[in-house]
Design a protein around this motif. Structure first.
Motif, PDB file in Angstrom:
ATOM      1  N   PRO A 191       0.806  -1.124  -0.052  1.00 32.04           N
ATOM      2  CA  PRO A 191      -0.061   0.057   0.114  1.00 32.04           C
ATOM      3  C   PRO A 191       0.853   1.405  -0.058  1.00 32.04           C
ATOM      4  CG  PRO A 191      -0.931  -1.555   1.646  1.00 32.04           C
ATOM      5  CD  PRO A 191       0.462  -2.071   1.220  1.00 32.04           C
ATOM      6  N   VAL A 192       1.832   1.208   0.610  1.00 32.90           N
ATOM      7  CA  VAL A 192       2.838   2.402   0.854  1.00 32.90           C
ATOM      8  C   VAL A 192       4.234   2.157   0.504  1.00 32.90           C
ATOM      9  CG1 VAL A 192       3.655   4.205   2.512  1.00 32.90           C
ATOM     10  CG2 VAL A 192       1.364   3.280   2.752  1.00 32.90           C
ATOM     11  N   GLY A 193       4.732   2.686  -0.393  1.00 30.50           N
ATOM     12  CA  GLY A 193       6.098   2.519  -0.896  1.00 30.50           C
ATOM     13  C   GLY A 193       6.954   3.881  -0.648  1.00 30.50           C
ATOM     14  N   SER A 194       8.402   3.760  -0.629  1.00 28.39           N
ATOM     15  CA  SER A 194       9.306   4.755  -0.542  1.00 28.39           C
ATOM     16  C   SER A 194      10.223   4.943  -1.603  1.00 28.39           C
ATOM     17  CB  SER A 194       9.963   4.438   1.063  1.00 28.39           C
ATOM     18  OG  SER A 194      10.476   3.195   0.999  1.00 28.39           O
ATOM     19  N   LEU A 195      10.000   3.782  -2.721  1.00 27.64           N
ATOM     20  CA  LEU A 195      11.227   4.028  -3.602  1.00 27.64           C
ATOM     21  C   LEU A 195      10.293   3.961  -5.096  1.00 27.64           C
ATOM     22  CD1 LEU A 195      13.369   0.872  -2.647  1.00 27.64           C
ATOM     23  CD2 LEU A 195      14.102   3.139  -2.341  1.00 27.64           C
ATOM     24  N   PRO A 196      10.087   5.532  -5.250  1.00 28.08           N
ATOM     25  CA  PRO A 196       9.333   5.509  -6.600  1.00 28.08           C
ATOM     26  C   PRO A 196      10.127   4.993  -7.841  1.00 28.08           C
ATOM     27  CG  PRO A 196       9.640   7.620  -5.377  1.00 28.08           C
ATOM     28  CD  PRO A 196      10.593   6.707  -4.758  1.00 28.08           C
ATOM     29  N   LYS A 197       9.231   4.212  -8.816  1.00 28.17           N
ATOM     30  CA  LYS A 197       9.669   3.878 -10.045  1.00 28.17           C
ATOM     31  C   LYS A 197       8.763   4.186 -11.065  1.00 28.17           C
ATOM     32  CE  LYS A 197      11.780  -0.036 -12.450  1.00 28.17           C
ATOM     33  NZ  LYS A 197      12.457  -1.431 -12.612  1.00 28.17           N
ATOM     34  N   ARG A 198       9.073   4.746 -12.224  1.00 26.91           N
ATOM     35  CA  ARG A 198       8.151   5.007 -13.164  1.00 26.91           C
ATOM     36  C   ARG A 198       7.984   3.696 -14.351  1.00 26.91           C
ATOM     37  NH1 ARG A 198       7.461  10.575 -16.589  1.00 26.91           N
ATOM     38  NH2 ARG A 198       5.370   9.907 -17.898  1.00 26.91           N
ATOM     39  N   ASP A 240       6.233   2.820 -17.747  1.00 26.37           N
ATOM     40  CA  ASP A 240       5.216   3.600 -18.674  1.00 26.37           C
ATOM     41  C   ASP A 240       4.997   4.854 -18.262  1.00 26.37           C
ATOM     42  OD1 ASP A 240       5.512   1.216 -20.170  1.00 26.37           O
ATOM     43  OD2 ASP A 240       3.852   0.389 -19.547  1.00 26.37           O
ATOM     44  N   ASP A 241       3.555   5.162 -18.100  1.00 23.56           N
ATOM     45  CA  ASP A 241       3.127   6.535 -17.567  1.00 23.56           C
ATOM     46  C   ASP A 241       2.580   6.509 -16.168  1.00 23.56           C
ATOM     47  OD1 ASP A 241       3.583   7.627 -20.318  1.00 23.56           O
ATOM     48  OD2 ASP A 241       1.566   7.034 -20.936  1.00 23.56           O
ATOM     49  N   VAL A 242       2.902   5.489 -15.277  1.00 26.24           N
ATOM     50  CA  VAL A 242       2.469   5.471 -14.054  1.00 26.24           C
ATOM     51  C   VAL A 242       3.707   5.309 -13.011  1.00 26.24           C
ATOM     52  CG1 VAL A 242       0.164   4.866 -14.575  1.00 26.24           C
ATOM     53  CG2 VAL A 242       1.727   3.062 -14.089  1.00 26.24           C
ATOM     54  N   PHE A 243       3.572   5.664 -11.767  1.00 22.85           N
ATOM     55  CA  PHE A 243       4.558   5.495 -10.884  1.00 22.85           C
ATOM     56  C   PHE A 243       4.209   4.389  -9.728  1.00 22.85           C
ATOM     57  CE2 PHE A 243       5.883   9.645 -12.125  1.00 22.85           C
ATOM     58  CZ  PHE A 243       7.373   9.502 -11.972  1.00 22.85           C
ATOM     59  N   GLY A 244       5.276   3.711  -9.351  1.00 20.19           N
ATOM     60  CA  GLY A 244       5.075   2.366  -8.380  1.00 20.19           C
ATOM     61  C   GLY A 244       6.112   2.382  -7.487  1.00 20.19           C
ATOM     62  N   ASP A 245       6.156   1.335  -6.749  1.00 18.71           N
ATOM     63  CA  ASP A 245       7.261   1.257  -5.681  1.00 18.71           C
ATOM     64  C   ASP A 245       8.241   0.113  -6.278  1.00 18.71           C
ATOM     65  OD1 ASP A 245       8.565   1.753  -2.838  1.00 18.71           O
ATOM     66  OD2 ASP A 245       8.182  -0.677  -3.404  1.00 18.71           O
ATOM     67  N   GLU A 246       9.462   0.432  -6.339  1.00 19.22           N
ATOM     68  CA  GLU A 246      10.458  -0.536  -6.842  1.00 19.22           C
ATOM     69  C   GLU A 246      10.418  -1.916  -6.195  1.00 19.22           C
ATOM     70  OE1 GLU A 246      15.175  -0.858  -7.238  1.00 19.22           O
ATOM     71  OE2 GLU A 246      14.431   1.065  -7.112  1.00 19.22           O
TER      72      GLU A 246
END
Length: 357
Positions: A38-45, A47-53
């Protein structure tokens, strides 16, 4: 369907490898497993969206396919300047919606924690305790041995907060010289206080090991000689600030230790290299003399030059080695194997069956 929150008493406790091992075991038992962080601290893009690595890596290993922004609806970067402390969007509602979507048609839902279950995400109302209660999850704690102890006070505090919704705890990274105390003293004490202990994962220095090239980058230094061996593995470190005789005695008792030493201590630098240290870290922004650099080339010992003083570098080294992310497949397999050997999965499954009745 039952949901399990994998949280920890502190950050970098080993939640990810425990969750991966647990998810794969449940899949082997024929369960339809869902996963989200639910909560991440390592942003990774992507395509066009961000998630957690971390979440993206775990999802791939479990063979799942969820859009990164649904997999991890809330990103709270460790960089304070990149964090929106006053974000007024309803983070909890976004997480609830994503959980409902992912958990459809699943037998078990694994929810990975971020940082400390008690504190991380509090400013957005999405700390681990709040998430567990809101989503109706059962909690499995991971507690890692650090600073010469296991955090039994935090475990008891979390147990008092969650009550019967806490499944128990798995100890991680426990050194051999503390394992007997864990088995003879700590586990009986916790069991007496209604905290189930599902196992003790032993320490394996290789899981925290790092390549010399990556270490140079993370210390903001540069390899000034021995570049051909920049992929050598470092498991721990030794500080070379003692007298030569004492240093020689201690060094012979150790292996795979990088040596941190002042750039002006040519005597200790040569002893460390001749003794087979995998990497030499020279501090104070002092370039070692030509004899040291030439010998490092001959012996294949990378020499990393850094600007900070010896004490500062040692503190940073300790943090780096204790916060290593498992990214290499060989480390992931080894970590999962250690968890599999220690984790009493049958006991956990029995407890889950009792909770679902």
């Amino acid at each position: 369907m039952i949901g399990i929150y994998i949280g920890s008493t502190d950050a970098f406790a080993g939640k990810n490898i425990v969750l991966m091992a647990l998810g794969l075991e449940m899949q082997r038992r024929g369960m339809r497993v869902g996963y989200m962080k639910p909560v991440g601290s390592l942003p990774k893009r992507v395509d066009d969206v961000f998630g957690d690595e971390d979440a993206i890596v775990i999802q791939e290993l479990l063979g799942l396919e969820i859009s990164p922004d649904i997999l991890t609806p809330v990103i709270i970067p460790n960089n304070l300047r990149a964090t929106t402390l006053s974000d007024e969007t309803d983070a909890l509602a976004a997480i609830q919606s994503a959980y409902n979507t992912i958990s459809k048609d699943k037998d078990v839902m694994l929810v990975g924690g971020c940082g400390s279950i008690q504190y991380t995400g509090t400013h957005r109302g999405v700390d681990g305790i709040t998430l567990s209660k809101t989503l109706g999850l059962k909690t499995l704690l991971v507690d890692r041995y650090r600073r010469d102890r296991l955090n039994y006070d935090a475990i008891l505090n979390i147990k008092n907060t969650l009550g019967d919704d806490m499944l128990g705890v798995l100890f991680n990274d426990v050194p051999e010289d503390f394992s007997r105390d864990t088995e003879d003293i700590l586990i009986p004490f916790l069991e007496k206080n209604d905290v189930d202990v599902f196992g003790t994962v032993p320490r394996d220095p290789m899981l925290n090991a790092i390549k010399a090239s990556e270490l140079a980058w993370r210390l903001k230094g540069k390899i000034i000689s021995g570049n051909s061996q920049s992929q050598r593995i470092i498991q721990s470190f030794l500080i070379g600030t003692m007298q030569v005789e004492n240093f020689m005695t201690y060094f012979r008792q150790s292996s795979n230790l990088a040596t941190i030493v002042g750039g002006d201590r040519t005597d200790l630098q040569l002893i460390a290299m001749e003794g087979g240290c995998p990497c030499l870290i020279v501090t104070g922004n002092i370039t070692p003399n030509e004899i040291v650099r030439a010998r490092s080339e001959q012996l294949g010992v990378p020499v990393i030059q850094v600007a900070d003083d010896t004490y500062t570098v040692a503190r940073r080294m300790e943090l780096i080695l204790n916060s290593q992310k498992l990214r290499e497949l060989v480390k992931i397999k080894r970590g999962a194997e250690l968890v599999d050997n220690a984790f009493n999965y049958n006991r956990l499954c029995r407890k889950l069956s009792e909770k679902s009745e």
